[in-house]
Design a protein around this motif. Structure first.
Motif, PDB file in Angstrom:
ATOM      1  N   THR A   1       0.852  -1.189   0.000  1.00 13.67           N
ATOM      2  CA  THR A   1       0.000   0.000   0.000  1.00 13.67           C
ATOM      3  C   THR A   1       0.888   1.239   0.000  1.00 13.67           C
ATOM      4  O   THR A   1       2.081   1.168   0.287  1.00 13.67           O
ATOM      5  CB  THR A   1      -0.929   0.062   1.233  1.00 13.67           C
ATOM      6  N   THR A   2       0.293   2.358  -0.325  1.00 12.22           N
ATOM      7  CA  THR A   2       0.982   3.645  -0.278  1.00 12.22           C
ATOM      8  C   THR A   2       0.048   4.661   0.383  1.00 12.22           C
ATOM      9  O   THR A   2      -1.160   4.418   0.497  1.00 12.22           O
ATOM     10  CB  THR A   2       1.338   4.144  -1.689  1.00 12.22           C
ATOM     11  N   PRO A   3       0.559   5.812   0.795  1.00 10.04           N
ATOM     12  CA  PRO A   3      -0.341   6.843   1.317  1.00 10.04           C
ATOM     13  C   PRO A   3      -1.453   7.191   0.336  1.00 10.04           C
ATOM     14  O   PRO A   3      -2.593   7.429   0.740  1.00 10.04           O
ATOM     15  CB  PRO A   3       0.613   8.017   1.572  1.00 10.04           C
ATOM     16  N   ALA A   4      -1.130   7.215  -0.953  1.00  6.87           N
ATOM     17  CA  ALA A   4      -2.139   7.557  -1.961  1.00  6.87           C
ATOM     18  C   ALA A   4      -3.228   6.498  -2.027  1.00  6.87           C
ATOM     19  O   ALA A   4      -4.425   6.825  -2.128  1.00  6.87           O
ATOM     20  CB  ALA A   4      -1.480   7.725  -3.329  1.00  6.87           C
ATOM     21  N   SER A   5      -2.855   5.217  -1.978  1.00  5.09           N
ATOM     22  CA  SER A   5      -3.879   4.166  -2.061  1.00  5.09           C
ATOM     23  C   SER A   5      -4.728   4.135  -0.800  1.00  5.09           C
ATOM     24  O   SER A   5      -5.923   3.853  -0.862  1.00  5.09           O
ATOM     25  CB  SER A   5      -3.231   2.802  -2.314  1.00  5.09           C
ATOM     26  N   ARG A   6      -4.134   4.451   0.333  1.00 10.29           N
ATOM     27  CA  ARG A   6      -4.922   4.498   1.569  1.00 10.29           C
ATOM     28  C   ARG A   6      -5.902   5.662   1.542  1.00 10.29           C
ATOM     29  O   ARG A   6      -7.050   5.537   1.978  1.00 10.29           O
ATOM     30  CB  ARG A   6      -3.988   4.573   2.783  1.00 10.29           C
ATOM     31  N   ALA A   7      -5.449   6.786   1.013  1.00  9.85           N
ATOM     32  CA  ALA A   7      -6.346   7.946   0.916  1.00  9.85           C
ATOM     33  C   ALA A   7      -7.478   7.687  -0.070  1.00  9.85           C
ATOM     34  O   ALA A   7      -8.638   8.039   0.189  1.00  9.85           O
ATOM     35  CB  ALA A   7      -5.543   9.182   0.498  1.00  9.85           C
ATOM     36  N   LEU A   8      -7.168   7.065  -1.201  1.00 10.42           N
ATOM     37  CA  LEU A   8      -8.200   6.742  -2.188  1.00 10.42           C
ATOM     38  C   LEU A   8      -9.208   5.763  -1.593  1.00 10.42           C
ATOM     39  O   LEU A   8     -10.423   5.924  -1.770  1.00 10.42           O
ATOM     40  CB  LEU A   8      -7.558   6.149  -3.441  1.00 10.42           C
ATOM     41  N   SER A   9      -8.718   4.755  -0.895  1.00 11.76           N
ATOM     42  CA  SER A   9      -9.612   3.788  -0.256  1.00 11.76           C
ATOM     43  C   SER A   9     -10.558   4.469   0.720  1.00 11.76           C
ATOM     44  O   SER A   9     -11.766   4.201   0.721  1.00 11.76           O
ATOM     45  CB  SER A   9      -8.781   2.724   0.466  1.00 11.76           C
ATOM     46  N   ARG A  10     -10.034   5.370   1.540  1.00  7.62           N
ATOM     47  CA  ARG A  10     -10.880   6.077   2.508  1.00  7.62           C
ATOM     48  C   ARG A  10     -11.970   6.882   1.817  1.00  7.62           C
ATOM     49  O   ARG A  10     -13.126   6.881   2.240  1.00  7.62           O
ATOM     50  CB  ARG A  10     -10.025   6.998   3.388  1.00  7.62           C
ATOM     51  N   GLU A  11     -11.606   7.563   0.736  1.00  9.15           N
ATOM     52  CA  GLU A  11     -12.582   8.402   0.040  1.00  9.15           C
ATOM     53  C   GLU A  11     -13.668   7.553  -0.623  1.00  9.15           C
ATOM     54  O   GLU A  11     -14.861   7.890  -0.548  1.00  9.15           O
ATOM     55  CB  GLU A  11     -11.890   9.277  -0.995  1.00  9.15           C
ATOM     56  N   LEU A  12     -13.270   6.463  -1.258  1.00  6.31           N
ATOM     57  CA  LEU A  12     -14.264   5.612  -1.900  1.00  6.31           C
ATOM     58  C   LEU A  12     -15.186   4.968  -0.873  1.00  6.31           C
ATOM     59  O   LEU A  12     -16.404   4.887  -1.072  1.00  6.31           O
ATOM     60  CB  LEU A  12     -13.584   4.542  -2.749  1.00  6.31           C
ATOM     61  N   ARG A  13     -14.629   4.541   0.237  1.00  6.53           N
ATOM     62  CA  ARG A  13     -15.462   3.963   1.289  1.00  6.53           C
ATOM     63  C   ARG A  13     -16.428   5.009   1.845  1.00  6.53           C
ATOM     64  O   ARG A  13     -17.587   4.700   2.146  1.00  6.53           O
ATOM     65  CB  ARG A  13     -14.586   3.393   2.399  1.00  6.53           C
ATOM     66  N   ARG A  14     -15.951   6.233   1.991  1.00  5.46           N
ATOM     67  CA  ARG A  14     -16.812   7.313   2.480  1.00  5.46           C
ATOM     68  C   ARG A  14     -18.005   7.503   1.551  1.00  5.46           C
ATOM     69  O   ARG A  14     -19.117   7.797   2.010  1.00  5.46           O
ATOM     70  CB  ARG A  14     -16.005   8.620   2.583  1.00  5.46           C
ATOM     71  N   ARG A  15     -17.782   7.292   0.264  1.00  8.81           N
ATOM     72  CA  ARG A  15     -18.852   7.452  -0.725  1.00  8.81           C
ATOM     73  C   ARG A  15     -19.746   6.216  -0.833  1.00  8.81           C
ATOM     74  O   ARG A  15     -20.716   6.234  -1.585  1.00  8.81           O
ATOM     75  CB  ARG A  15     -18.239   7.775  -2.095  1.00  8.81           C
ATOM     76  N   GLY A  16     -19.391   5.137  -0.115  1.00 11.66           N
ATOM     77  CA  GLY A  16     -20.226   3.941  -0.122  1.00 11.66           C
ATOM     78  C   GLY A  16     -19.719   2.789  -0.962  1.00 11.66           C
ATOM     79  O   GLY A  16     -20.382   1.750  -1.051  1.00 11.66           O
ATOM     80  N   PHE A  17     -18.553   2.930  -1.598  1.00 12.44           N
ATOM     81  CA  PHE A  17     -17.997   1.846  -2.405  1.00 12.44           C
ATOM     82  C   PHE A  17     -17.524   0.711  -1.508  1.00 12.44           C
ATOM     83  O   PHE A  17     -17.099   0.928  -0.371  1.00 12.44           O
ATOM     84  CB  PHE A  17     -16.821   2.345  -3.252  1.00 12.44           C
ATOM     85  N   ARG A  18     -17.601  -0.519  -2.048  1.00  9.35           N
ATOM     86  CA  ARG A  18     -17.163  -1.697  -1.310  1.00  9.35           C
ATOM     87  C   ARG A  18     -16.081  -2.452  -2.078  1.00  9.35           C
ATOM     88  O   ARG A  18     -15.949  -2.306  -3.278  1.00  9.35           O
ATOM     89  CB  ARG A  18     -18.357  -2.621  -1.054  1.00  9.35           C
ATOM     90  N   PHE A  19     -15.321  -3.248  -1.372  1.00  9.61           N
ATOM     91  CA  PHE A  19     -14.171  -3.974  -1.901  1.00  9.61           C
ATOM     92  C   PHE A  19     -13.171  -3.009  -2.535  1.00  9.61           C
ATOM     93  O   PHE A  19     -12.704  -3.199  -3.654  1.00  9.61           O
ATOM     94  CB  PHE A  19     -14.608  -5.079  -2.878  1.00  9.61           C
ATOM     95  N   VAL A  20     -12.851  -1.976  -1.792  1.00  8.18           N
ATOM     96  CA  VAL A  20     -11.922  -0.945  -2.255  1.00  8.18           C
ATOM     97  C   VAL A  20     -10.881  -0.672  -1.169  1.00  8.18           C
ATOM     98  O   VAL A  20     -10.552   0.471  -0.878  1.00  8.18           O
ATOM     99  CB  VAL A  20     -12.663   0.354  -2.649  1.00  8.18           C
ATOM    100  N   GLY A  21     -10.347  -1.736  -0.575  1.00  6.82           N
ATOM    101  CA  GLY A  21      -9.313  -1.583   0.440  1.00  6.82           C
ATOM    102  C   GLY A  21      -8.045  -0.990  -0.133  1.00  6.82           C
ATOM    103  O   GLY A  21      -7.861  -0.923  -1.358  1.00  6.82           O
ATOM    104  N   PRO A  22      -7.122  -0.535   0.720  1.00 12.03           N
ATOM    105  CA  PRO A  22      -5.911   0.147   0.242  1.00 12.03           C
ATOM    106  C   PRO A  22      -5.012  -0.716  -0.627  1.00 12.03           C
ATOM    107  O   PRO A  22      -4.391  -0.212  -1.568  1.00 12.03           O
ATOM    108  CB  PRO A  22      -5.210   0.589   1.528  1.00 12.03           C
TER     109      PRO A  22
END
Length: 203
Positions: free
Chosen positions: A145-166
């Motif tokens: 993982t990277t900081p960017a992938s963790r940030a993207l995962s958080r944003e997608l999860r916030r929007r309701g997306f699933r299976f989008v871990g870092p």
């Protein structure tokens, strides 16, 4: 696994590409190449979610059937899938028959279908790092993982997306060319000449 492998064509490639013809094609033509478009990126997002816990070559070999049964990953069409479609997909041996993942793709499609055209593309690419360190020289240099992938995962999860871990999101970023993790000495690395950030082993 060797850090670099040399194919019959004399080209050196990242070691994860191995000798499998489909993996070689994917490495040469897709992995690390910039990809744009809501439909294409939704497909990548979906397939990376299906890959969780499996090998990527399994997904690549099943991709034609995935495309056929998931309406070529057109978000509006997939968003309209109902319980009958879920059961149809669960009975299809040509794909990964995981109910949670199938339902996640349908739910994610509804979120994408509700976005203005181009928003998914813009959202995902907004997390692409603007700069990078040295190109990795060995598979041991790569991370999951990277900081960017963790940030993207958080944003997608916030929007309701699933299976989008870092980890899944970093694999997406590599696959869609938001990062370029071809190893030093790989012919694709020499072709692209630049990269964005370090990443994970494809497998």
């Amino acid at each position: 696994m060797s850090d670099l492998v040399t194919g019959a064509d004399g080209r050196a490639r990242c070691g994860w590409a191995g000798a499998d013809a489909e993996y070689t094609r994917y490495h040469d033509e897709e992995w690390g190449a910039p990809l744009h478009g809501d439909r294409a990126l939704f497909e990548k997002l979906s397939l990376e979610g299906f890959q969780a816990g499996l090998s990527w070559i399994t997904i690549l070999r099943k991709r034609p059937r995935f495309r056929e049964v998931f309406a070529h990953f057109e978000p509006v069409a997939v968003a309209a899938f109902g319980p009958g479609d879920v059961e149809r997909l669960m009975a299809d041996a040509g794909i990964v028959r995981n109910r949670a993942k199938i339902e996640a793709v349908i739910g994610n499609a509804a979120l994408v279908a509700a976005m203005p055209a181009g928003e998914l593309d813009a959202l995902l690419w907004s997390f692409a790092p603007a700069s990078a360190g040295p190109r990795p020289r060995a598979l041991a240099d790569l991370v999951a993982t990277t900081p960017a992938s963790r940030a993207l995962s958080r944003e997608l999860r916030r929007r309701g997306f699933r299976f989008v871990g870092p980890t899944t999101m970093h694999a997406l970023m590599q696959s869609a060319g938001m990062v370029d993790d071809h190893l030093a000495g790989c012919w694709r690395a020499e072709l692209s000449g630049r990269r964005r950030t370090g990443g994970a082993r494809r497998g």
